[in-house]
Design a protein around this motif. Structure first.
Motif, PDB file in Angstrom:
ATOM      1  N   ILE A  68      15.235   2.865   5.434  1.00  0.00           N
ATOM      2  CA  ILE A  68      14.153   2.568   4.496  1.00  0.00           C
ATOM      3  C   ILE A  68      14.217   1.088   4.126  1.00  0.00           C
ATOM      4  N   GLY A  69      13.109   0.374   4.282  1.00  0.00           N
ATOM      5  CA  GLY A  69      13.084  -1.029   3.864  1.00  0.00           C
ATOM      6  C   GLY A  69      12.061  -1.818   4.657  1.00  0.00           C
ATOM      7  N   ASP A  70      11.990  -3.097   4.349  1.00  0.00           N
ATOM      8  CA  ASP A  70      11.037  -4.000   4.983  1.00  0.00           C
ATOM      9  C   ASP A  70      11.533  -4.326   6.389  1.00  0.00           C
ATOM     10  N   TYR A  71      10.696  -4.067   7.396  1.00  0.00           N
ATOM     11  CA  TYR A  71      11.200  -4.307   8.755  1.00  0.00           C
ATOM     12  C   TYR A  71      11.468  -5.789   9.015  1.00  0.00           C
ATOM     13  N   PHE A  72      10.840  -6.690   8.277  1.00  0.00           N
ATOM     14  CA  PHE A  72      11.134  -8.119   8.452  1.00  0.00           C
ATOM     15  C   PHE A  72      12.612  -8.376   8.126  1.00  0.00           C
ATOM     16  N   PHE A 124       0.826  -1.217   0.000  1.00  0.00           N
ATOM     17  CA  PHE A 124       0.000   0.000   0.000  1.00  0.00           C
ATOM     18  C   PHE A 124       0.859   1.266   0.000  1.00  0.00           C
ATOM     19  N   TYR A 125       2.045   1.144   0.642  1.00  0.00           N
ATOM     20  CA  TYR A 125       2.761   2.372   1.013  1.00  0.00           C
ATOM     21  C   TYR A 125       3.802   2.811  -0.002  1.00  0.00           C
ATOM     22  N   ASP A 126       3.364   3.085  -1.261  1.00  0.00           N
ATOM     23  CA  ASP A 126       4.252   3.845  -2.143  1.00  0.00           C
ATOM     24  C   ASP A 126       4.069   5.317  -1.750  1.00  0.00           C
ATOM     25  N   ILE A 145      -6.082   9.327   6.066  1.00  0.00           N
ATOM     26  CA  ILE A 145      -6.888   8.387   6.865  1.00  0.00           C
ATOM     27  C   ILE A 145      -6.670   8.664   8.356  1.00  0.00           C
ATOM     28  N   MET A 146      -5.390   8.796   8.736  1.00  0.00           N
ATOM     29  CA  MET A 146      -5.071   8.981  10.160  1.00  0.00           C
ATOM     30  C   MET A 146      -5.686  10.235  10.744  1.00  0.00           C
ATOM     31  N   ARG A 147      -5.903  11.210   9.880  1.00  0.00           N
ATOM     32  CA  ARG A 147      -6.396  12.490  10.387  1.00  0.00           C
ATOM     33  C   ARG A 147      -7.916  12.633  10.322  1.00  0.00           C
ATOM     34  N   LEU A 170       3.764  10.995  13.904  1.00  0.00           N
ATOM     35  CA  LEU A 170       2.928  12.021  14.555  1.00  0.00           C
ATOM     36  C   LEU A 170       2.831  11.800  16.070  1.00  0.00           C
ATOM     37  N   LYS A 171       2.517  10.552  16.459  1.00  0.00           N
ATOM     38  CA  LYS A 171       2.295  10.273  17.880  1.00  0.00           C
ATOM     39  C   LYS A 171       3.623  10.081  18.614  1.00  0.00           C
ATOM     40  N   THR A 172       4.576   9.459  17.914  1.00  0.00           N
ATOM     41  CA  THR A 172       5.873   9.173  18.552  1.00  0.00           C
ATOM     42  C   THR A 172       6.565  10.466  18.975  1.00  0.00           C
ATOM     43  N   ILE A 189      12.132   2.848  11.158  1.00  0.00           N
ATOM     44  CA  ILE A 189      12.252   2.034   9.946  1.00  0.00           C
ATOM     45  C   ILE A 189      10.915   2.097   9.225  1.00  0.00           C
ATOM     46  N   ASP A 190      10.928   2.308   7.929  1.00  0.00           N
ATOM     47  CA  ASP A 190       9.669   2.235   7.165  1.00  0.00           C
ATOM     48  C   ASP A 190       9.976   1.810   5.736  1.00  0.00           C
ATOM     49  N   ILE A 191       9.028   1.114   5.142  1.00  0.00           N
ATOM     50  CA  ILE A 191       9.177   0.648   3.771  1.00  0.00           C
ATOM     51  C   ILE A 191       9.007   1.811   2.789  1.00  0.00           C
ATOM     52  N   SER A 192       8.388   2.895   3.271  1.00  0.00           N
ATOM     53  CA  SER A 192       8.125   4.042   2.400  1.00  0.00           C
ATOM     54  C   SER A 192       9.270   5.051   2.480  1.00  0.00           C
ATOM     55  N   LEU A 195       3.584   0.590  16.640  1.00  0.00           N
ATOM     56  CA  LEU A 195       2.396   1.350  17.031  1.00  0.00           C
ATOM     57  C   LEU A 195       1.276   1.247  15.997  1.00  0.00           C
ATOM     58  N   GLY A 196       0.185   1.980  16.263  1.00  0.00           N
ATOM     59  CA  GLY A 196      -0.875   2.177  15.269  1.00  0.00           C
ATOM     60  C   GLY A 196      -1.645   0.907  14.933  1.00  0.00           C
ATOM     61  N   SER A 197      -1.586  -0.104  15.810  1.00  0.00           N
ATOM     62  CA  SER A 197      -2.216  -1.406  15.546  1.00  0.00           C
ATOM     63  C   SER A 197      -1.726  -2.028  14.238  1.00  0.00           C
ATOM     64  N   LEU A 204       9.256   0.313  14.251  1.00  0.00           N
ATOM     65  CA  LEU A 204       8.979  -0.462  13.038  1.00  0.00           C
ATOM     66  C   LEU A 204       7.733   0.123  12.367  1.00  0.00           C
ATOM     67  N   GLY A 205       7.838   0.510  11.083  1.00  0.00           N
ATOM     68  CA  GLY A 205       6.691   1.099  10.372  1.00  0.00           C
ATOM     69  C   GLY A 205       6.314   2.435  10.975  1.00  0.00           C
ATOM     70  N   ALA A 206       7.275   3.357  11.041  1.00  0.00           N
ATOM     71  CA  ALA A 206       7.095   4.614  11.783  1.00  0.00           C
ATOM     72  C   ALA A 206       6.108   5.575  11.132  1.00  0.00           C
ATOM     73  N   GLY A 207       5.914   5.493   9.827  1.00  0.00           N
ATOM     74  CA  GLY A 207       5.006   6.428   9.145  1.00  0.00           C
ATOM     75  C   GLY A 207       5.457   7.859   9.346  1.00  0.00           C
ATOM     76  N   ASP A 208       4.514   8.762   9.692  1.00  0.00           N
ATOM     77  CA  ASP A 208       4.909  10.170   9.865  1.00  0.00           C
ATOM     78  C   ASP A 208       5.299  10.491  11.309  1.00  0.00           C
TER      79      ASP A 208
HETATM   80  C1  LIG Z   1      -0.681   1.414   9.708  1.00  0.00           C
HETATM   81  S1  LIG Z   1       0.685   2.460   9.297  1.00  0.00           S
HETATM   82  C2  LIG Z   1       1.159   2.963  10.923  1.00  0.00           C
HETATM   83  C3  LIG Z   1       2.117   4.131  10.941  1.00  0.00           C
HETATM   84  C4  LIG Z   1       2.593   4.532  12.323  1.00  0.00           C
HETATM   85  N1  LIG Z   1       3.218   3.418  13.031  1.00  0.00           N
HETATM   86  C5  LIG Z   1       1.443   5.054  13.130  1.00  0.00           C
HETATM   87  O1  LIG Z   1       1.076   4.422  14.106  1.00  0.00           O
HETATM   88  O2  LIG Z   1       0.925   6.099  12.780  1.00  0.00           O
HETATM   89  C6  LIG Z   1       1.859   1.287   8.803  1.00  0.00           C
HETATM   90  C7  LIG Z   1       3.246   1.847   8.492  1.00  0.00           C
HETATM   91  O3  LIG Z   1       4.130   0.741   8.380  1.00  0.00           O
HETATM   92  C8  LIG Z   1       4.845   0.805   7.157  1.00  0.00           C
HETATM   93  N2  LIG Z   1       5.008  -0.581   6.738  1.00  0.00           N
HETATM   94  C9  LIG Z   1       4.052  -1.479   6.387  1.00  0.00           C
HETATM   95  N3  LIG Z   1       4.590  -2.688   6.142  1.00  0.00           N
HETATM   96  C10 LIG Z   1       5.938  -2.531   6.320  1.00  0.00           C
HETATM   97  C11 LIG Z   1       7.040  -3.424   6.227  1.00  0.00           C
HETATM   98  N4  LIG Z   1       6.864  -4.701   5.899  1.00  0.00           N
HETATM   99  N5  LIG Z   1       8.265  -2.921   6.490  1.00  0.00           N
HETATM  100  C12 LIG Z   1       8.464  -1.622   6.845  1.00  0.00           C
HETATM  101  N6  LIG Z   1       7.448  -0.752   6.956  1.00  0.00           N
HETATM  102  C13 LIG Z   1       6.202  -1.195   6.706  1.00  0.00           C
HETATM  103  C14 LIG Z   1       3.994   1.633   6.218  1.00  0.00           C
HETATM  104  O4  LIG Z   1       4.763   2.286   5.237  1.00  0.00           O
HETATM  105  C15 LIG Z   1       3.319   2.604   7.193  1.00  0.00           C
HETATM  106  O5  LIG Z   1       4.064   3.781   7.355  1.00  0.00           O
END
Ligand SMILES: C[S@@+](CC[C@H](N)C(=O)[O-])C[C@H]1O[C@@H](n2cnc3c(N)ncnc32)[C@H](O)[C@@H]1O
Length: 320
Positions: free
Chosen positions: A135-139, A30-32, A42-44, A87-89, A108-111, A158-160, A81-85
């Motif tokens: 930048i990359g896949d957290y796995f 999803f996260y290009d 969505i978050m806002r 905002l909350k952190t 770390i974020d894939i985007s 975070l963020g479920s 892991l998957g930090a996004g923007d």
């Molecule tokens: C649901 S959002 C949550 C963002 C942030 N943690 C928050 O709570 O607002 C998921 C985030 O994880 C990143 N993400 C999803 N799968 C990922 C993966 N396999 N490796 C790294 N980042 C990933 C997305 O790019 C996105 O920023």
């Protein structure tokens, strides 16, 4: 910042998912750049209560969170892991820095765009913060989490985000995480809790159309990156919630019988009228499920932090 190659993996996974019965696509794609922007919309939105709940927990309980994180005077690496923007952190980061504890923040974020914007924002807004974005896949990247000379690390998820994984995938994810953790390390996980179905469905079937756009954007990404000819007007977003299991699932539904050509894969995909493509799981939990997940994956709950309405919990875990 390091970049890992996901392009060929994207082609492989798209082919696999669209050839499967029933069809699916992996939500990590999803996260290009565009997807990350739509996720911020969505978050806002007010219907997406998850953001407000976690913001409330951090704003009102940052002191207690800090006390649990900083049980000794040792500094720590704060990995997200998957930090996004972020905002909350940022609420936690500012508070921790004001307490003059020594730590480094490692999102770390894939985007690419998410990490670049986050690191730039932090350099401007919290200039004294030590940051190392990746930048990359957290796995993949979690295998090489560094602690930068600190004696311990705390991992934020975070963020479920964990709700995007099936029970089996969550256990395997937590197993991998445990493998890179030491006894003094902790993981802080955001879980969305079970609640009335209409509240959950409103968050995903939003009236603004952001969630639909977010899902459809993945078809657009396949068009752009894999040279396909999806007509986005021929698909609609559908959300289903099972209140017994607590599982919300997003689908894209084909509005007509149609053929889609993916040129770079030399593949034509047939869709029946009404056929669904499974896009994303958003699991909702109760405390029993969270306790079981911790237990099954070899963790112990240190403390749970709830919002006032008990819609959400941030759960702090250590290795058992
Ligand atoms: C649901 S959002 C949550 C963002 C942030 N943690 C928050 O709570 O607002 C998921 C985030 O994880 C990143 N993400 C999803 N799968 C990922 C993966 N396999 N490796 C790294 N980042 C990933 C997305 O790019 C996105 O920023």
């Amino acid at each position: 910042m390091e970049q890992i190659e996901v392009q060929t993996e994207f082609a492989k996974d798209a082919l696999h998912g669209l050839s499967a019965k029933p069809k699916y696509l992996s939500s990590k794609y999803f996260y290009d750049d565009r997807g990350s922007q739509i996720f911020q919309d969505i978050m806002r939105m007010p219907e997406y209560y998850l953001t407000d709940c976690e913001l409330e927990i951090f704003q009102t309980q940052k002191r207690s969170i800090f006390e649990e994180f900083v049980k000794s005077s040792d500094g720590f690496e704060l990995v997200e892991l998957g930090a996004g923007d972020g905002l909350k952190t940022k609420i936690l980061l500012t508070h921790f820095l004001n307490q003059q504890v020594d730590f480094r923040y490692a999102p770390i974020d894939i985007s690419r765009v998410a990490i670049e914007n986050l690191v730039n924002d932090l350099n401007k807004q919290i200039p004294d913060l030590k940051v190392k974005g990746r930048i990359g896949d957290y796995f993949e990247l979690m295998k090489e989490i560094e602690i930068n000379g600190y004696s311990r690390k705390i991992i934020l998820f975070l963020g479920s985000n964990i709700g995007n994984y099936s029970p089996e995938e969550s256990i395997s994810f937590l197993d991998n995480l445990k493998a890179v953790m030491q006894n003094q390390d902790m993981v802080f996980i955001g879980f969305d809790l079970k609640k009335e179905s209409h509240i959950i469905l409103n968050a995903y079937n939003d009236p603004h159309g952001h969630t639909a756009a977010f899902n459809l954007n993945l078809l657009q990404r396949i068009n752009t990156e894999l040279d396909a000819n999806f007509d986005l007007n021929n698909f609609s977003h559908k959300e289903l919630y099972n209140s017994d299991s607590g599982t919300a699932k997003s689908y894209l539904m084909s509005k007509i019988a149609q053929e889609v050509n993916i040129q770079s894969l030399d593949k034509t995909i047939h869709f029946e009228d009404g056929e669904k493509v499974f896009m994303e799981r958003s699991q909702k939990y109760d405390l029993e499920m969270i306790n079981k997940l911790a237990e099954k994956s070899g963790f112990e709950i240190v403390r749970n932090f709830f919002d006032q309405r008990q819609y959400f919990v941030n759960s702090l875990w250590k290795i058992k």
